[in-house]
Structure formats: structure tokens, C-alpha cells
Design a protein around this motif. Structure first.
Motif, PDB file in Angstrom:
ATOM      1  N   UNK A 133       0.856  -1.260  -0.120  1.00 10.84           N
ATOM      2  CA  UNK A 133       0.027  -0.165  -0.106  1.00 10.84           C
ATOM      3  C   UNK A 133       0.965   1.290   0.105  1.00 10.84           C
ATOM      4  N   UNK A 134       1.979   1.276   0.943  1.00  9.27           N
ATOM      5  CA  UNK A 134       2.729   2.371   0.921  1.00  9.27           C
ATOM      6  C   UNK A 134       3.526   2.468  -0.285  1.00  9.27           C
ATOM      7  N   UNK A 135       4.099   1.550  -0.932  1.00 13.11           N
ATOM      8  CA  UNK A 135       4.560   1.500  -2.201  1.00 13.11           C
ATOM      9  C   UNK A 135       3.821   2.171  -3.287  1.00 13.11           C
ATOM     10  N   UNK A 136       2.445   1.608  -3.406  1.00 15.63           N
ATOM     11  CA  UNK A 136       1.577   2.171  -4.542  1.00 15.63           C
ATOM     12  C   UNK A 136       1.207   3.701  -4.375  1.00 15.63           C
ATOM     13  N   UNK A 137       1.178   3.927  -3.019  1.00 14.36           N
ATOM     14  CA  UNK A 137       1.127   5.421  -2.673  1.00 14.36           C
ATOM     15  C   UNK A 137       2.352   6.358  -3.180  1.00 14.36           C
ATOM     16  N   UNK A 138       3.399   5.808  -2.832  1.00 18.90           N
ATOM     17  CA  UNK A 138       4.754   6.540  -3.479  1.00 18.90           C
ATOM     18  C   UNK A 138       4.789   6.666  -4.866  1.00 18.90           C
ATOM     19  N   UNK A 139       4.392   5.418  -5.733  1.00 18.67           N
ATOM     20  CA  UNK A 139       4.363   5.506  -6.988  1.00 18.67           C
ATOM     21  C   UNK A 139       3.368   6.403  -7.658  1.00 18.67           C
ATOM     22  N   UNK A 140       2.206   6.562  -6.960  1.00 11.79           N
ATOM     23  CA  UNK A 140       1.199   7.345  -7.484  1.00 11.79           C
ATOM     24  C   UNK A 140       1.610   8.916  -7.152  1.00 11.79           C
ATOM     25  N   UNK A 141       2.340   9.152  -6.176  1.00 18.58           N
ATOM     26  CA  UNK A 141       2.785  10.621  -5.874  1.00 18.58           C
ATOM     27  C   UNK A 141       3.856  10.748  -6.675  1.00 18.58           C
ATOM     28  N   UNK A 142       4.770   9.954  -6.982  1.00 21.00           N
ATOM     29  CA  UNK A 142       5.854  10.356  -7.976  1.00 21.00           C
ATOM     30  C   UNK A 142       5.456  10.578  -9.261  1.00 21.00           C
ATOM     31  N   UNK A 143       4.501   9.693  -9.697  1.00 29.35           N
ATOM     32  CA  UNK A 143       3.721   9.836 -11.098  1.00 29.35           C
ATOM     33  C   UNK A 143       3.188  10.970 -11.109  1.00 29.35           C
ATOM     34  N   UNK A 144       2.653  11.745 -10.053  1.00 33.40           N
ATOM     35  CA  UNK A 144       1.929  12.884 -10.413  1.00 33.40           C
ATOM     36  C   UNK A 144       2.919  14.029 -10.310  1.00 33.40           C
ATOM     37  N   UNK A 145       3.924  13.992  -9.418  1.00 31.75           N
ATOM     38  CA  UNK A 145       5.122  14.868  -9.628  1.00 31.75           C
ATOM     39  C   UNK A 145       5.625  14.731 -11.025  1.00 31.75           C
ATOM     40  N   UNK A 146       5.855  13.694 -11.560  1.00 30.99           N
ATOM     41  CA  UNK A 146       6.496  13.602 -12.970  1.00 30.99           C
ATOM     42  C   UNK A 146       5.616  14.252 -14.122  1.00 30.99           C
ATOM     43  N   UNK A 147       4.314  13.982 -13.900  1.00 30.97           N
ATOM     44  CA  UNK A 147       3.229  14.709 -14.694  1.00 30.97           C
ATOM     45  C   UNK A 147       3.504  15.901 -14.751  1.00 30.97           C
ATOM     46  N   UNK A 148       3.178  16.664 -13.475  1.00 31.23           N
ATOM     47  CA  UNK A 148       3.285  18.005 -13.245  1.00 31.23           C
ATOM     48  C   UNK A 148       4.637  18.785 -13.793  1.00 31.23           C
ATOM     49  N   UNK A 149       5.821  17.830 -13.630  1.00 31.74           N
ATOM     50  CA  UNK A 149       7.290  18.185 -13.961  1.00 31.74           C
ATOM     51  C   UNK A 149       7.409  18.134 -15.809  1.00 31.74           C
ATOM     52  N   UNK A 150       6.406  17.292 -16.168  1.00 34.10           N
ATOM     53  CA  UNK A 150       6.303  17.316 -17.717  1.00 34.10           C
ATOM     54  C   UNK A 150       5.704  18.770 -18.075  1.00 34.10           C
ATOM     55  N   UNK A 151       4.656  19.019 -17.446  1.00 30.41           N
ATOM     56  CA  UNK A 151       3.886  20.218 -17.674  1.00 30.41           C
ATOM     57  C   UNK A 151       4.569  21.580 -17.472  1.00 30.41           C
ATOM     58  N   UNK A 152       5.473  21.709 -16.451  1.00 27.22           N
ATOM     59  CA  UNK A 152       6.320  22.737 -16.070  1.00 27.22           C
ATOM     60  C   UNK A 152       7.214  22.946 -17.322  1.00 27.22           C
ATOM     61  N   UNK A 153       7.832  21.995 -17.747  1.00 24.75           N
ATOM     62  CA  UNK A 153       8.675  21.811 -18.962  1.00 24.75           C
ATOM     63  C   UNK A 153       8.212  21.932 -20.206  1.00 24.75           C
ATOM     64  N   UNK A 154       6.797  22.086 -20.363  1.00 25.57           N
ATOM     65  CA  UNK A 154       6.179  22.084 -21.649  1.00 25.57           C
ATOM     66  C   UNK A 154       6.068  21.033 -22.408  1.00 25.57           C
ATOM     67  N   UNK A 155       6.327  19.772 -22.004  1.00 22.95           N
ATOM     68  CA  UNK A 155       6.273  18.803 -22.453  1.00 22.95           C
ATOM     69  C   UNK A 155       4.824  18.018 -22.754  1.00 22.95           C
ATOM     70  N   UNK A 156       3.878  18.462 -21.580  1.00 22.16           N
ATOM     71  CA  UNK A 156       2.522  18.121 -21.777  1.00 22.16           C
ATOM     72  C   UNK A 156       1.711  19.503 -21.483  1.00 22.16           C
ATOM     73  N   UNK A 157       0.737  19.412 -22.208  1.00 21.75           N
ATOM     74  CA  UNK A 157      -0.144  20.604 -21.896  1.00 21.75           C
ATOM     75  C   UNK A 157      -0.638  20.822 -20.595  1.00 21.75           C
ATOM     76  N   UNK A 158      -0.886  21.842 -20.151  1.00 19.00           N
ATOM     77  CA  UNK A 158      -1.315  22.145 -18.718  1.00 19.00           C
ATOM     78  C   UNK A 158      -2.716  21.855 -18.366  1.00 19.00           C
TER      79      UNK A 158
END
Length: 158
Positions: A133-158
Motif C-alpha cells: 500500500x505504501x509503495x503504491x502510494x509513493x508510485x502514485x505521488x511520484x507519477x503525479x510529480x512527474x506529470x507536473x514536471x512534464x507540464x512545467x517543462x512544456x512537454x505536456x499541456x497544462x
């Protein structure tokens, strides 16, 4: 006095390269631990489980520096930003770090020790469930941060 060529504080371009690499390595490592655990629990023998749990401990030598570098570089890159995406990433990082330090690392050590001694009891499986459960939580949180990082870098639409 000249600065060292790899001074992260003085090298934002290097930070901008190191941060996503460290983050991707951290996500991939945690996901590998998680998938390996589920696969071996479903299909493996006790000896297989013990081998995977031991390998996960060795994998911490990759994971801990990757998370530390991702967190430190992300903090440095976004320290003055008022961008909501950067602020969301900053709010997630302490949760990821605390979850790792207080739940995932101790669970990994406990499970490796128990499996190495052949103790596959209710306590082992309860800690295993908490770890998943804790691992799945960390994967989800890190994936959200990666998504936001891609958006900040302009690689994904906001």
C-alpha cells in the motif's frame, strides 16, 4: 577561486537534466520493487520470496540516492516558484520521503530478515500488505510529480 565543474548549486542546466533522470530512476525502482513483490508472492516459492526481498534491500542503494537527488534538485529548481504545479510537487516530496523512510525502508528490512529466516507468518503478510500500500502510494505521488514536471517543462499541456 573557481567553482567545481559539477557544482549543482551553480549549474541550473545540470539540475534541469539531473532532476527528471533521478525522478524517473526513483519511480522505476519503486515500481520494480512493487511488481517484483506481487509477482513473487503470487507465483514464487518461499526461497524466491527471500531472494526478491534481499534484492530489494540491495536496490535501496539505487533508490535512496535517486530520491534524495530528485528531492534536492527539485527543491533547488522550484524554491522561489509560485507556480501551482511546482508548489504541488513541493508538497508531495515530504510525503514521499517520509513514507519511504518511515514505512518502506523499515518494512523492506523487516521482510528481508523474516523471509531469510523462513518466517512467513501473519506478521510477515501484514507488513507485506502495508508495504504494498505504501509503495503504491509513493508510485502514485511520484507519477503525479512527474506529470507536473512534464507540464512545467512544456512537454505536456497544462
Amino acid at each position: 577561486m573557481s567553482q567545481a565543474p559539477f557544482d549543482l548549486v551553480a549549474s541550473p542546466p545540470l539540475l534541469r537534466r539531473a532532476h527528471p533522470i533521478a525522478g524517473a530512476l526513483a519511480i522505476a525502482t519503486v515500481a520494480t520493487f512493487w511488481v517484483s513483490t506481487v509477482a513473487v508472492e503470487l507465483n514464487g516459492t518461499h526461497a524466491d520470496i527471500a531472494r526478491v526481498k534481499g534484492a530489494i534491500l540491495w536496490g535501496m542503494l539505487v533508490l535512496i540516492p535517486a530520491i534524495a537527488l530528485a528531492g534536492a534538485s527539485g527543491f533547488r529548481l522550484g524554491r522561489c516558484s509560485l507556480n501551482p504545479l511546482a508548489m504541488a510537487k513541493q508538497r508531495r516530496m515530504p510525503i514521499i520521503a517520509l513514507n519511504g523512510l518511515l514505512v518502506l525502508v523499515p518494512s523492506a528490512v523487516f521482510l528481508a530478515a523474516r523471509s531469510a529466516s523462513g518466517q512467513f507468518d501473519d506478521t510477515f503478510f501484514a507488513v507485506q500488505a502495508v508495504e504494498l500500500i505504501a509503495g503504491a502510494l509513493n508510485i502514485a505521488l511520484m507519477a503525479l510529480s512527474a506529470r507536473d514536471g512534464f507540464r512545467l517543462a512544456g512537454r505536456l499541456p497544462r
